[in-house]
Write a protein that holds these residues in place. Structure first.
Motif, PDB file in Angstrom:
ATOM      1  N   LYS A  75       0.751  -1.057   0.060  1.00 48.70           N
ATOM      2  CA  LYS A  75      -0.002  -0.093  -0.113  1.00 48.70           C
ATOM      3  C   LYS A  75       0.867   1.070   0.079  1.00 48.70           C
ATOM      4  O   LYS A  75       2.152   1.279   0.618  1.00 48.70           O
ATOM      5  CB  LYS A  75      -0.918   0.269   1.377  1.00 48.70           C
ATOM      6  CG  LYS A  75      -2.024  -0.674   1.392  1.00 48.70           C
ATOM      7  CD  LYS A  75      -2.861  -0.639   2.466  1.00 48.70           C
ATOM      8  CE  LYS A  75      -3.943  -1.794   2.775  1.00 48.70           C
ATOM      9  NZ  LYS A  75      -4.796  -1.458   3.699  1.00 48.70           N
ATOM     10  N   ARG A  76       0.268   2.370  -0.554  1.00 59.38           N
ATOM     11  CA  ARG A  76       0.976   3.593  -0.616  1.00 59.38           C
ATOM     12  C   ARG A  76      -0.152   4.530   0.213  1.00 59.38           C
ATOM     13  O   ARG A  76      -1.331   4.530  -0.211  1.00 59.38           O
ATOM     14  CB  ARG A  76       1.094   4.198  -1.856  1.00 59.38           C
ATOM     15  CG  ARG A  76       1.800   5.642  -1.953  1.00 59.38           C
ATOM     16  CD  ARG A  76       2.026   5.773  -3.289  1.00 59.38           C
ATOM     17  NE  ARG A  76       3.336   6.881  -3.177  1.00 59.38           N
ATOM     18  CZ  ARG A  76       3.066   8.253  -3.410  1.00 59.38           C
ATOM     19  NH1 ARG A  76       1.599   8.769  -3.535  1.00 59.38           N
ATOM     20  NH2 ARG A  76       3.820   9.254  -3.521  1.00 59.38           N
ATOM     21  N   VAL A  77       0.055   5.201   1.268  1.00 57.99           N
ATOM     22  CA  VAL A  77      -0.612   5.964   1.948  1.00 57.99           C
ATOM     23  C   VAL A  77      -0.122   7.693   1.967  1.00 57.99           C
ATOM     24  O   VAL A  77       0.964   7.605   1.969  1.00 57.99           O
ATOM     25  CB  VAL A  77      -0.693   5.402   3.697  1.00 57.99           C
ATOM     26  CG1 VAL A  77      -1.430   6.456   4.364  1.00 57.99           C
ATOM     27  CG2 VAL A  77      -1.186   4.150   3.505  1.00 57.99           C
ATOM     28  N   GLU A  78      -1.055   8.537   1.647  1.00 58.30           N
ATOM     29  CA  GLU A  78      -0.716   9.756   1.578  1.00 58.30           C
ATOM     30  C   GLU A  78      -1.711  10.370   2.421  1.00 58.30           C
ATOM     31  O   GLU A  78      -2.780  10.336   2.521  1.00 58.30           O
ATOM     32  CB  GLU A  78      -1.068  10.301   0.159  1.00 58.30           C
ATOM     33  CG  GLU A  78      -0.324   9.432  -0.899  1.00 58.30           C
ATOM     34  CD  GLU A  78      -0.716  10.296  -2.366  1.00 58.30           C
ATOM     35  OE1 GLU A  78      -0.617  11.506  -2.637  1.00 58.30           O
ATOM     36  OE2 GLU A  78      -1.302   9.324  -3.132  1.00 58.30           O
ATOM     37  N   GLU A  83      -1.823  13.626  12.602  1.00 62.82           N
ATOM     38  CA  GLU A  83      -2.365  12.689  13.355  1.00 62.82           C
ATOM     39  C   GLU A  83      -2.857  11.461  12.273  1.00 62.82           C
ATOM     40  O   GLU A  83      -3.121  10.352  12.837  1.00 62.82           O
ATOM     41  CB  GLU A  83      -3.594  13.316  14.107  1.00 62.82           C
ATOM     42  CG  GLU A  83      -4.500  14.112  12.981  1.00 62.82           C
ATOM     43  CD  GLU A  83      -4.318  15.584  13.038  1.00 62.82           C
ATOM     44  OE1 GLU A  83      -5.239  16.415  12.677  1.00 62.82           O
ATOM     45  OE2 GLU A  83      -2.903  15.950  13.166  1.00 62.82           O
ATOM     46  N   HIS A  84      -3.220  11.952  11.046  1.00 66.41           N
ATOM     47  CA  HIS A  84      -3.594  10.887  10.268  1.00 66.41           C
ATOM     48  C   HIS A  84      -2.623  10.000   9.761  1.00 66.41           C
ATOM     49  O   HIS A  84      -2.700   8.931   9.577  1.00 66.41           O
ATOM     50  CB  HIS A  84      -4.193  11.726   8.765  1.00 66.41           C
ATOM     51  CG  HIS A  84      -5.311  12.483   9.145  1.00 66.41           C
ATOM     52  ND1 HIS A  84      -5.924  13.462   8.352  1.00 66.41           N
ATOM     53  CD2 HIS A  84      -6.260  12.385  10.172  1.00 66.41           C
ATOM     54  CE1 HIS A  84      -6.808  14.047   8.783  1.00 66.41           C
ATOM     55  NE2 HIS A  84      -7.187  13.319   9.901  1.00 66.41           N
ATOM     56  N   LEU A  85      -1.316  10.519   9.638  1.00 66.54           N
ATOM     57  CA  LEU A  85      -0.157   9.672   9.418  1.00 66.54           C
ATOM     58  C   LEU A  85      -0.046   8.729  10.641  1.00 66.54           C
ATOM     59  O   LEU A  85       0.157   7.474  10.449  1.00 66.54           O
ATOM     60  CB  LEU A  85       1.044  10.474   9.269  1.00 66.54           C
ATOM     61  CG  LEU A  85       2.322   9.800   9.288  1.00 66.54           C
ATOM     62  CD1 LEU A  85       2.321   8.989   7.889  1.00 66.54           C
ATOM     63  CD2 LEU A  85       3.858  10.533   9.431  1.00 66.54           C
ATOM     64  N   GLY A  86      -0.058   9.214  11.861  1.00 65.95           N
ATOM     65  CA  GLY A  86      -0.099   8.285  12.916  1.00 65.95           C
ATOM     66  C   GLY A  86      -0.964   7.269  13.254  1.00 65.95           C
ATOM     67  O   GLY A  86      -0.756   6.139  13.145  1.00 65.95           O
ATOM     68  N   ASP A  87      -2.256   7.586  12.695  1.00 65.28           N
ATOM     69  CA  ASP A  87      -3.345   6.747  12.663  1.00 65.28           C
ATOM     70  C   ASP A  87      -3.142   5.475  11.459  1.00 65.28           C
ATOM     71  O   ASP A  87      -3.237   4.397  11.773  1.00 65.28           O
ATOM     72  CB  ASP A  87      -4.582   7.394  12.363  1.00 65.28           C
ATOM     73  CG  ASP A  87      -5.158   7.985  13.632  1.00 65.28           C
ATOM     74  OD1 ASP A  87      -4.839   7.761  14.718  1.00 65.28           O
ATOM     75  OD2 ASP A  87      -6.028   8.916  13.337  1.00 65.28           O
ATOM     76  N   ALA A  88      -2.759   5.878  10.295  1.00 70.49           N
ATOM     77  CA  ALA A  88      -2.350   5.150   9.232  1.00 70.49           C
ATOM     78  C   ALA A  88      -1.373   4.186   9.665  1.00 70.49           C
ATOM     79  O   ALA A  88      -1.324   3.013   9.138  1.00 70.49           O
ATOM     80  CB  ALA A  88      -2.199   5.780   7.908  1.00 70.49           C
ATOM     81  N   LEU A  89      -0.180   4.687  10.269  1.00 68.59           N
ATOM     82  CA  LEU A  89       0.849   3.733  10.815  1.00 68.59           C
ATOM     83  C   LEU A  89       0.686   2.966  11.777  1.00 68.59           C
ATOM     84  O   LEU A  89       0.940   1.590  11.498  1.00 68.59           O
ATOM     85  CB  LEU A  89       1.952   4.615  11.095  1.00 68.59           C
ATOM     86  CG  LEU A  89       2.814   5.481  10.137  1.00 68.59           C
ATOM     87  CD1 LEU A  89       3.790   6.498  10.777  1.00 68.59           C
ATOM     88  CD2 LEU A  89       3.658   4.509   9.261  1.00 68.59           C
ATOM     89  N   LYS A  90      -0.247   3.342  12.702  1.00 70.53           N
ATOM     90  CA  LYS A  90      -0.893   2.241  13.710  1.00 70.53           C
ATOM     91  C   LYS A  90      -1.427   1.175  13.029  1.00 70.53           C
ATOM     92  O   LYS A  90      -1.339  -0.157  13.329  1.00 70.53           O
ATOM     93  CB  LYS A  90      -1.782   2.899  14.553  1.00 70.53           C
ATOM     94  CG  LYS A  90      -1.058   3.726  15.753  1.00 70.53           C
ATOM     95  CD  LYS A  90      -2.095   4.558  16.518  1.00 70.53           C
ATOM     96  CE  LYS A  90      -1.313   5.757  17.303  1.00 70.53           C
ATOM     97  NZ  LYS A  90      -2.292   6.418  18.026  1.00 70.53           N
ATOM     98  N   ARG A  91      -2.377   1.520  11.976  1.00 71.00           N
ATOM     99  CA  ARG A  91      -3.111   0.486  11.142  1.00 71.00           C
ATOM    100  C   ARG A  91      -2.224  -0.559  10.644  1.00 71.00           C
ATOM    101  O   ARG A  91      -2.407  -1.757  10.573  1.00 71.00           O
ATOM    102  CB  ARG A  91      -4.289   1.095  10.278  1.00 71.00           C
ATOM    103  CG  ARG A  91      -5.366   1.511  10.818  1.00 71.00           C
ATOM    104  CD  ARG A  91      -6.363   1.909  10.000  1.00 71.00           C
ATOM    105  NE  ARG A  91      -6.168   2.640   8.922  1.00 71.00           N
ATOM    106  CZ  ARG A  91      -6.142   3.836   9.114  1.00 71.00           C
ATOM    107  NH1 ARG A  91      -6.375   4.593  10.074  1.00 71.00           N
ATOM    108  NH2 ARG A  91      -5.464   4.665   7.745  1.00 71.00           N
ATOM    109  N   ALA A  92      -1.163   0.030   9.947  1.00 72.44           N
ATOM    110  CA  ALA A  92      -0.293  -0.739   9.276  1.00 72.44           C
ATOM    111  C   ALA A  92       0.499  -1.602  10.149  1.00 72.44           C
ATOM    112  O   ALA A  92       0.698  -2.789   9.870  1.00 72.44           O
ATOM    113  CB  ALA A  92       0.704   0.084   8.368  1.00 72.44           C
TER     114      ALA A  92
END
Length: 174
Positions: A75-78, A83-92
């Protein structure tokens, strides 16, 4: 058959109900971004629905992390909000998909390595092979924790005015 309203109409109607600053805050973008949209009439696809919502009297919502699949199953996340980066990293991390690379765009960067003529420049920081401690800091999702990781990776004592676009990839090839 009726013609669709131009997007610039939705932007004007939304701005008639709230200031550029309030709209920018609602969408999670800078005021200069909203100003540029107003001048050019061009708005990224992701934000169009929210502008229509604002034009109809609703409150535009920030665009959270945008996820796309990359070749090889990753996946590529932008995102543009820490805070959205933090949430997406936690999910990953929870899905056992450790980021291969995190790219952070620093806006208004100053430091001893900055060119003499341009004390405030934009600079991209690419972070690879993150340690567990660095990943924990990024997952906190704050500007301060992101800057702590950047400062730990650079020899320059950098200061960053604001953080722009952030991306990370997991598994697969780009």
């Amino acid at each position: 058959m009726s013609k669709r309203k131009p997007l610039s109409d939705f932007l004007s109607q939304t701005l008639g109900k709230m200031s550029q600053s309030k709209l920018a805050e609602s969408l999670g973008v800078s005021k200069s971004t909203v100003s540029r949209w107003k001048q050019t009439g061009k708005v990224p696809e992701d934000y169009r629905r929210e502008l229509r919502r604002g034009a109809r009297g609703g409150k535009p919502q920030p665009i959270k992390a945008k996820e796309t699949k990359v070749q090889g199953g990753g996946k590529r996340v932008e995102t543009n909000k820490p805070e959205h980066l933090g949430d997406a990293l936690k999910r990953a991390t929870k899905a056992k998909a450790r980021p291969d690379k995190v790219t952070i765009r620093g806006l208004g960067v100053t430091g001893k390595d900055s060119p003499k003529k341009a004390r405030h420049t934009d600079r991209t920081f690419t972070l690879q092979n993150l340690s567990d401690d660095e990943l924990d800091l990024l997952e906190q999702g704050s500007k301060e924790s992101i800057l702590e990781v950047i400062r730990g990776r650079t020899s320059d004592m950098v200061e960053v005015g604001s953080i722009g676009q952030m991306t990370f990839t997991t598994g697969g090839r780009q």
